[in-house]
Design a protein around this motif. Sequence first.
Motif, PDB file in Angstrom:
ATOM      1  N   SER A   1     -17.010  16.870 -46.889  1.00  0.00           N
ATOM      2  CA  SER A   1     -17.914  17.462 -45.888  1.00  0.00           C
ATOM      3  C   SER A   1     -17.574  18.906 -45.586  1.00  0.00           C
ATOM      4  O   SER A   1     -18.454  19.702 -45.278  1.00  0.00           O
ATOM      5  CB  SER A   1     -17.882  16.693 -44.573  1.00  0.00           C
ATOM      6  OG  SER A   1     -17.602  15.377 -44.753  1.00  0.00           O
TER       7      SER A   1
ATOM      8  N   THR B   1     -35.713  17.434 -35.407  1.00  0.00           N
ATOM      9  CA  THR B   1     -34.274  17.266 -35.660  1.00  0.00           C
ATOM     10  C   THR B   1     -33.477  17.301 -34.360  1.00  0.00           C
ATOM     11  O   THR B   1     -32.573  16.492 -34.142  1.00  0.00           O
ATOM     12  CB  THR B   1     -33.774  18.369 -36.617  1.00  0.00           C
ATOM     13  OG1 THR B   1     -34.550  18.323 -37.812  1.00  0.00           O
ATOM     14  CG2 THR B   1     -32.305  18.193 -36.960  1.00  0.00           C
TER      15      THR B   1
ATOM     16  N   GLU C   1     -32.354  13.559 -33.642  1.00  0.00           N
ATOM     17  CA  GLU C   1     -31.045  13.420 -34.285  1.00  0.00           C
ATOM     18  C   GLU C   1     -29.915  14.062 -33.478  1.00  0.00           C
ATOM     19  O   GLU C   1     -28.947  13.409 -33.143  1.00  0.00           O
ATOM     20  CB  GLU C   1     -31.064  14.054 -35.691  1.00  0.00           C
ATOM     21  CG  GLU C   1     -32.094  13.454 -36.643  1.00  0.00           C
ATOM     22  CD  GLU C   1     -31.753  12.032 -37.063  1.00  0.00           C
ATOM     23  OE1 GLU C   1     -30.579  11.621 -36.945  1.00  0.00           O
ATOM     24  OE2 GLU C   1     -32.676  11.319 -37.501  1.00  0.00           O
TER      25      GLU C   1
ATOM     26  N   SER D   1     -21.636  13.206 -39.761  1.00  0.00           N
ATOM     27  CA  SER D   1     -22.054  12.390 -40.908  1.00  0.00           C
ATOM     28  C   SER D   1     -22.790  13.255 -41.925  1.00  0.00           C
ATOM     29  O   SER D   1     -23.312  14.326 -41.576  1.00  0.00           O
ATOM     30  CB  SER D   1     -22.982  11.244 -40.466  1.00  0.00           C
ATOM     31  OG  SER D   1     -24.248  11.758 -40.088  1.00  0.00           O
ATOM     32  N   THR D   2     -22.834  12.780 -43.147  1.00  0.00           N
ATOM     33  CA  THR D   2     -23.519  13.531 -44.210  1.00  0.00           C
ATOM     34  C   THR D   2     -25.003  13.662 -43.891  1.00  0.00           C
ATOM     35  O   THR D   2     -25.604  14.720 -44.076  1.00  0.00           O
ATOM     36  CB  THR D   2     -23.340  12.835 -45.569  1.00  0.00           C
ATOM     37  OG1 THR D   2     -21.953  12.636 -45.759  1.00  0.00           O
ATOM     38  CG2 THR D   2     -23.881  13.674 -46.711  1.00  0.00           C
ATOM     39  N   TRP D   3     -25.616  12.582 -43.394  1.00  0.00           N
ATOM     40  CA  TRP D   3     -27.048  12.627 -43.061  1.00  0.00           C
ATOM     41  C   TRP D   3     -27.330  13.669 -41.995  1.00  0.00           C
ATOM     42  O   TRP D   3     -28.221  14.510 -42.134  1.00  0.00           O
ATOM     43  CB  TRP D   3     -27.538  11.246 -42.620  1.00  0.00           C
ATOM     44  CG  TRP D   3     -28.760  11.312 -41.724  1.00  0.00           C
ATOM     45  CD1 TRP D   3     -28.813  10.994 -40.406  1.00  0.00           C
ATOM     46  CD2 TRP D   3     -30.082  11.755 -42.095  1.00  0.00           C
ATOM     47  NE1 TRP D   3     -30.089  11.222 -39.914  1.00  0.00           N
ATOM     48  CE2 TRP D   3     -30.884  11.680 -40.940  1.00  0.00           C
ATOM     49  CE3 TRP D   3     -30.654  12.215 -43.279  1.00  0.00           C
ATOM     50  CZ2 TRP D   3     -32.222  12.035 -40.917  1.00  0.00           C
ATOM     51  CZ3 TRP D   3     -32.003  12.586 -43.265  1.00  0.00           C
ATOM     52  CH2 TRP D   3     -32.780  12.486 -42.103  1.00  0.00           C
TER      53      TRP D   3
ATOM     54  N   ALA E   1     -26.989  17.108 -43.375  1.00  0.00           N
ATOM     55  CA  ALA E   1     -28.058  17.467 -44.308  1.00  0.00           C
ATOM     56  C   ALA E   1     -29.347  17.806 -43.561  1.00  0.00           C
ATOM     57  O   ALA E   1     -30.018  18.794 -43.880  1.00  0.00           O
ATOM     58  CB  ALA E   1     -28.293  16.310 -45.287  1.00  0.00           C
ATOM     59  N   VAL E   2     -29.685  17.004 -42.559  1.00  0.00           N
ATOM     60  CA  VAL E   2     -30.958  17.239 -41.855  1.00  0.00           C
ATOM     61  C   VAL E   2     -30.858  18.518 -41.002  1.00  0.00           C
ATOM     62  O   VAL E   2     -31.820  19.291 -40.917  1.00  0.00           O
ATOM     63  CB  VAL E   2     -31.400  15.993 -41.049  1.00  0.00           C
ATOM     64  CG1 VAL E   2     -30.558  15.788 -39.804  1.00  0.00           C
ATOM     65  CG2 VAL E   2     -32.862  16.102 -40.656  1.00  0.00           C
TER      66      VAL E   2
ATOM     67  N   ARG F   1     -36.166  11.085 -42.802  1.00  0.00           N
ATOM     68  CA  ARG F   1     -35.411  10.090 -42.048  1.00  0.00           C
ATOM     69  C   ARG F   1     -35.679   8.680 -42.576  1.00  0.00           C
ATOM     70  O   ARG F   1     -34.772   7.857 -42.714  1.00  0.00           O
ATOM     71  CB  ARG F   1     -35.858  10.199 -40.589  1.00  0.00           C
ATOM     72  CG  ARG F   1     -35.038   9.486 -39.588  1.00  0.00           C
ATOM     73  CD  ARG F   1     -35.636   9.857 -38.236  1.00  0.00           C
ATOM     74  NE  ARG F   1     -35.630   8.746 -37.326  1.00  0.00           N
ATOM     75  CZ  ARG F   1     -34.869   8.708 -36.234  1.00  0.00           C
ATOM     76  NH1 ARG F   1     -34.061   9.679 -35.948  1.00  0.00           N
ATOM     77  NH2 ARG F   1     -34.922   7.675 -35.428  1.00  0.00           N
TER      78      ARG F   1
ATOM     79  N   SER G   1     -34.075   8.444 -46.137  1.00  0.00           N
ATOM     80  CA  SER G   1     -32.662   8.731 -46.286  1.00  0.00           C
ATOM     81  C   SER G   1     -31.857   7.470 -46.620  1.00  0.00           C
ATOM     82  O   SER G   1     -32.029   6.434 -45.993  1.00  0.00           O
ATOM     83  CB  SER G   1     -32.133   9.324 -44.976  1.00  0.00           C
ATOM     84  OG  SER G   1     -30.728   9.196 -44.938  1.00  0.00           O
TER      85      SER G   1
ATOM     86  N   PHE H   1     -28.795   7.190 -45.999  1.00  0.00           N
ATOM     87  CA  PHE H   1     -27.632   7.097 -45.097  1.00  0.00           C
ATOM     88  C   PHE H   1     -27.917   6.248 -43.868  1.00  0.00           C
ATOM     89  O   PHE H   1     -28.973   6.357 -43.286  1.00  0.00           O
ATOM     90  CB  PHE H   1     -27.196   8.502 -44.643  1.00  0.00           C
ATOM     91  CG  PHE H   1     -26.834   9.388 -45.805  1.00  0.00           C
ATOM     92  CD1 PHE H   1     -25.705   9.131 -46.553  1.00  0.00           C
ATOM     93  CD2 PHE H   1     -27.664  10.430 -46.178  1.00  0.00           C
ATOM     94  CE1 PHE H   1     -25.379   9.928 -47.633  1.00  0.00           C
ATOM     95  CE2 PHE H   1     -27.341  11.238 -47.252  1.00  0.00           C
ATOM     96  CZ  PHE H   1     -26.203  10.994 -47.989  1.00  0.00           C
TER      97      PHE H   1
END
Length: 242
Positions: free
Chosen positions: A3, A49, A53, A130-132, A135-136, A237, A240, A242
């Motif tokens: 990461s 986002t 998120e 987190s990777t998700w 990324a978003v 979303r 994804s 993840f």
Amino acid sequence: MNSLALSFTLGLTAALANILGGWLIVQGEWGRRNLKYFIALGSGFMLATVLLEMVPEGMRLGGEWALVLVLAGYLLVHFFEHTLSAHLHFGEETHPEEMLERRVGYTAVLGLLIHTFFDGAAIASGFIVSTWLGAVIFAAVFLHKVPDGFTVASVMLASGHGPRKAMGAAILMGVTTLVGVGVMWLLRAEVAYGLLLSAGVTFYVAASDLIPEVNREPGILMPVWVFVGVGLMLALRLLSPF
Ligand SMILES: [Zn+2]
Ligand SMILES: [Zn+2]
């Protein structure tokens, strides 16, 4: 890729988009005509986002102070971009009469640099969680990075500086983005605060810097692109892994 490496690679990609935005205004017409699509798409994607998120994840991590930090992030950009700075708006700067004092140009650049620091901090805080999320948030930042660079370069040109200084300001925005990534990783134990503050910053940029530019455009095509931005984020979303 871990990461840390991922947030620096994507932070660098976002920084290069700042420089591309600056280059587009120094170079000519294509950017002027097409910038508005990035502004509208980006604002919708960023709003979704932040609200779906960044804020929920920040509230999970940050407890009862969560929304105070979101408000603080929002007000921080309001202060640096629009209180300290006498004249700043997104898109091309077309009011040289407002820019007669060079100080007005410099304070506008300072306001934008505070905001781009948090663009970087936002990406890093996402990847720390987190990777998700990383990324978003990267996608949300990336979509408005070209307008960021375009704005800063046009402010420099309108306040009487040459194309070299305009490009220099766009490059500096890229650099502060990377500084934001680095600082967030150094303070990664405080990721909840970083995520919530940068959620407030991103909310300001989307709702109070970009949406007014969308609404300034005649017709309904630009406002429709905001919904496309929201839809794109929701589709990501759903799809994804993840
Ligand atoms: Zn203006
Ligand atoms: Zn930005």
